[in-house]
Design an enzyme around this catalytic site. Structure first.
Site, PDB file in Angstrom:
ATOM      1  N   ASP A  51       0.839  -1.201   0.000  1.00 12.69           N
ATOM      2  CA  ASP A  51       0.000   0.000   0.000  1.00 12.69           C
ATOM      3  C   ASP A  51       0.877   1.256   0.000  1.00 12.69           C
ATOM      4  O   ASP A  51       0.371   2.380  -0.046  1.00 12.69           O
ATOM      5  CB  ASP A  51      -1.022  -0.002   1.148  1.00 12.69           C
ATOM      6  CG  ASP A  51      -0.375  -0.058   2.517  1.00 12.69           C
ATOM      7  OD1 ASP A  51       0.863  -0.173   2.601  1.00 12.69           O
ATOM      8  OD2 ASP A  51      -1.115   0.006   3.524  1.00 12.69           O
ATOM      9  N   GLU A 122      -1.694  -5.410   8.349  1.00  9.34           N
ATOM     10  CA  GLU A 122      -0.949  -4.840   9.478  1.00  9.34           C
ATOM     11  C   GLU A 122      -1.696  -5.095  10.784  1.00  9.34           C
ATOM     12  O   GLU A 122      -2.920  -4.989  10.823  1.00  9.34           O
ATOM     13  CB  GLU A 122      -0.789  -3.324   9.286  1.00  9.34           C
ATOM     14  CG  GLU A 122       0.056  -2.955   8.093  1.00  9.34           C
ATOM     15  CD  GLU A 122       0.255  -1.445   7.937  1.00  9.34           C
ATOM     16  OE1 GLU A 122      -0.155  -0.677   8.829  1.00  9.34           O
ATOM     17  OE2 GLU A 122       0.835  -1.050   6.912  1.00  9.34           O
ATOM     18  N   GLU A 189       8.892  -4.324  10.619  1.00  2.00           N
ATOM     19  CA  GLU A 189       9.349  -3.037  10.092  1.00  2.00           C
ATOM     20  C   GLU A 189       9.901  -2.152  11.196  1.00  2.00           C
ATOM     21  O   GLU A 189       9.243  -1.900  12.209  1.00  2.00           O
ATOM     22  CB  GLU A 189       8.182  -2.321   9.373  1.00  2.00           C
ATOM     23  CG  GLU A 189       8.602  -0.982   8.777  1.00  2.00           C
ATOM     24  CD  GLU A 189       7.630  -0.424   7.745  1.00  2.00           C
ATOM     25  OE1 GLU A 189       6.678  -1.123   7.351  1.00  2.00           O
ATOM     26  OE2 GLU A 189       7.843   0.726   7.317  1.00  2.00           O
TER      27      GLU A 189
END
Ligand code: KIV
Length: 271
Positions: A51, A122, A189
């Site tokens: 995204d 996520e 991340e």
């Protein structure tokens, strides 16, 4: 011979075998046919239709505005180019959060309308019902923990996450829950390398790091960052392999000059 060379098409099972064999997994983002074809032929294992398209393709400041329809458009273009890679598509903001029925419907649309092989979403504990529901429909799911850009307004900054013990403990628990819920892999991340190492060693599924150090089972970068199409984004974790911004600027300036000077087109370039 490496696992990736002897296997024709990369599947979620290939990634599992690569982790078990200690072979690192390569992943890169792509959003269109032309780059996806190059990456597939260059030997990348996994293409992520991220995204991050919201930033690098559409010019938005965050990943929040991109829609499911727009993700489907990008993913369909990528899929048409790919022979070998596993293609994972992000569920965009608003297409899954805290509602497993909507999450499943969004994942089904992506799989049905694009031909992609898996989805990524996520979040940890709060998204476990959605992960279970999508997985039980036969759709492979990748998790994403640490700096999850869809929560940027909660975090307030793009700084490293989980430096404090409480957040690190939650991340470890979330990773375990995602594995138990059936995820085939997890993106980590922007978290400390020691934490990523601990999580990677505690899981049987592979971890793919971005700004999470060298102990993850694979690495991912956004194509615009690693190819130097973005010049203003230079975080410490980024290795830039090209300066495409400079090279394209030079080529286009040359083209403009050739038109102005009437050097282009010449006789051989005319009918
Ligand atoms: O959207 C994206 O590109 C991602 C990567 C940063 C992992 O989620």
């Amino acid at each position: 011979m490496s696992v990736s060379k002897e296997t024709k098409k990369v599947t979620t099972h290939t990634l599992q075998r690569m982790k078990a064999a200690g072979e690192k997994i390569s992943m890169i983002t792509a959003y269109d046919f032309s780059f996806a074809r190059i990456f597939d032929q260059a030997g990348i294992d996994v293409i992520l239709v991220g995204d991050s398209a919201s930033n690098v393709m559409a010019g938005h400041e965050t990943t929040l505005p991109i829609t499911l329809e727009q993700m489907i458009y990008h993913a369909s273009s990528v899929i048409r180019a790919v022979n070998r890679c596993l293609v994972v598509v992000d569920l965009p903001f608003g297409s899954f959060q805290s509602n497993s029925e909507i999450a499943l419907a969004s994942a089904i649309r992506i799989m049905k309308e694009t031909g992609a092989h898996a989805v990524k979403l996520e979040g940890g504990e709060e998204e476990i019902d959605s992960v279970k529901r999508i997985v039980s429909a036969g759709i492979p799911v990748m998790g994403h923990l640490g700096l999850t850009p869809q929560s940027i307004y909660k975090f307030g900054t793009y700084n490293v996450r989980a430096k404090e013990e409480a957040e690190a403990n939650k991340l470890k628990k979330d990773a375990q829950l995602l594995e138990e819920a059936g995820c085939f892999g997890i993106v980590l991340e922007k978290i400390p390398a020691v934490l990523a190492k601990e999580v990677s060693e505690s899981l049987t599924i592979p971890t793919i790091g971005i700004g999470a150090g060298g102990f993850c089972n694979g690495q991912v970068l956004v194509m615009h960052d690693m190819l130097g199409i973005n010049t203003e984004f230079k975080p410490r974790f980024l290795r830039q392999y090209l300066n495409l911004y400079e090279q394209v600027t030079g080529a286009v300036q040359h083209y403009v000059a050739d038109i102005k000077s009437q050097d282009f087109p010449n006789e051989n370039e005319s009918y």
